[in-house]
Scaffold this motif. Structure first.
Motif, PDB file in Angstrom:
ATOM      1  N   GLU A  33       2.123   1.707  -3.473  1.00  0.00           N
ATOM      2  CA  GLU A  33       1.048   2.234  -4.316  1.00  0.00           C
ATOM      3  C   GLU A  33       0.835   3.724  -4.065  1.00  0.00           C
ATOM      4  OE1 GLU A  33      -2.092  -0.468  -3.278  1.00  0.00           O
ATOM      5  OE2 GLU A  33      -1.745  -1.677  -5.083  1.00  0.00           O
ATOM      6  N   GLU A  34       0.932   4.128  -2.809  1.00  0.00           N
ATOM      7  CA  GLU A  34       0.799   5.545  -2.454  1.00  0.00           C
ATOM      8  C   GLU A  34       1.898   6.366  -3.136  1.00  0.00           C
ATOM      9  OE1 GLU A  34       2.037   8.261   1.306  1.00  0.00           O
ATOM     10  OE2 GLU A  34       1.136   6.325   1.778  1.00  0.00           O
ATOM     11  N   GLU A  94      11.937   9.255  -1.188  1.00  0.00           N
ATOM     12  CA  GLU A  94      10.756   8.443  -1.518  1.00  0.00           C
ATOM     13  C   GLU A  94      11.017   7.583  -2.748  1.00  0.00           C
ATOM     14  OE1 GLU A  94       7.054  11.184  -0.004  1.00  0.00           O
ATOM     15  OE2 GLU A  94       8.045  11.768  -1.882  1.00  0.00           O
ATOM     16  N   ALA A 109       0.838  -1.203   0.000  1.00  0.00           N
ATOM     17  CA  ALA A 109       0.000   0.000   0.000  1.00  0.00           C
ATOM     18  C   ALA A 109       0.873   1.253   0.000  1.00  0.00           C
ATOM     19  CB  ALA A 109      -0.936  -0.013   1.202  1.00  0.00           C
ATOM     20  N   ARG A 110       1.985   1.222   0.730  1.00  0.00           N
ATOM     21  CA  ARG A 110       2.915   2.360   0.744  1.00  0.00           C
ATOM     22  C   ARG A 110       3.518   2.566  -0.641  1.00  0.00           C
ATOM     23  NH1 ARG A 110       4.729   7.204   1.652  1.00  0.00           N
ATOM     24  NH2 ARG A 110       6.931   7.348   2.109  1.00  0.00           N
ATOM     25  N   ALA A 160       1.304   6.570  -6.898  1.00  0.00           N
ATOM     26  CA  ALA A 160       0.206   7.478  -7.237  1.00  0.00           C
ATOM     27  C   ALA A 160       0.712   8.909  -7.400  1.00  0.00           C
ATOM     28  CB  ALA A 160      -0.879   7.412  -6.163  1.00  0.00           C
ATOM     29  N   ARG A 161       1.825   9.239  -6.751  1.00  0.00           N
ATOM     30  CA  ARG A 161       2.391  10.582  -6.832  1.00  0.00           C
ATOM     31  C   ARG A 161       3.584  10.663  -7.784  1.00  0.00           C
ATOM     32  NH1 ARG A 161       4.637  12.475  -2.391  1.00  0.00           N
ATOM     33  NH2 ARG A 161       4.776  10.540  -1.244  1.00  0.00           N
TER      34      ARG A 161
END
Length: 99
Positions: free
Chosen positions: A18-19, A31, A15-16, A22-23
């Motif tokens: 994917e987060e 990151e 999920a991290r 997304a950006r």
């Protein structure tokens, strides 16, 4: 470690990722490094498949993949040249030995 706990933490790490995807490409260097590390050392084939099939991040994943995963690196070219030299050497040896 408990498999339920491991599965939950795996899902949280995915999920991290994917987060972050997304950006993408607007990520800070740390990151982006985290995303590289996750894909290269932690992500399983299932994780990658789930991300690739997630319509919310699929396009950004394709961009990330094009920019960072599918590139030919210098070591890839070295391996290709080494393989070509090996095949050429075997061919020359067989030609020389067969005469």
């Amino acid at each position: 470690m408990d498999t339920e706990t491991d599965g939950a933490s795996r899902a949280e790490r995915r999920a991290r990722a994917e987060e972050l995807l997304a950006r993408y490409p607007g990520l800070a260097p740390d990151e982006l490094a985290h995303l590289h590390r996750w894909f290269s050392h932690e992500a399983s084939a299932l994780d990658v498949g789930l991300i690739a099939s997630n319509e919310a991040v699929a396009e950004r994943y394709r961009l990330y993949r094009r920019d960072h995963i599918d590139l030919l690196r210098p070591i890839d070219l070295v391996h290709a040249l080494w393989f070509a030299a090996l095949i050429l050497g075997i061919t020359v040896f067989i030609g020389w030995w067969g005469t």
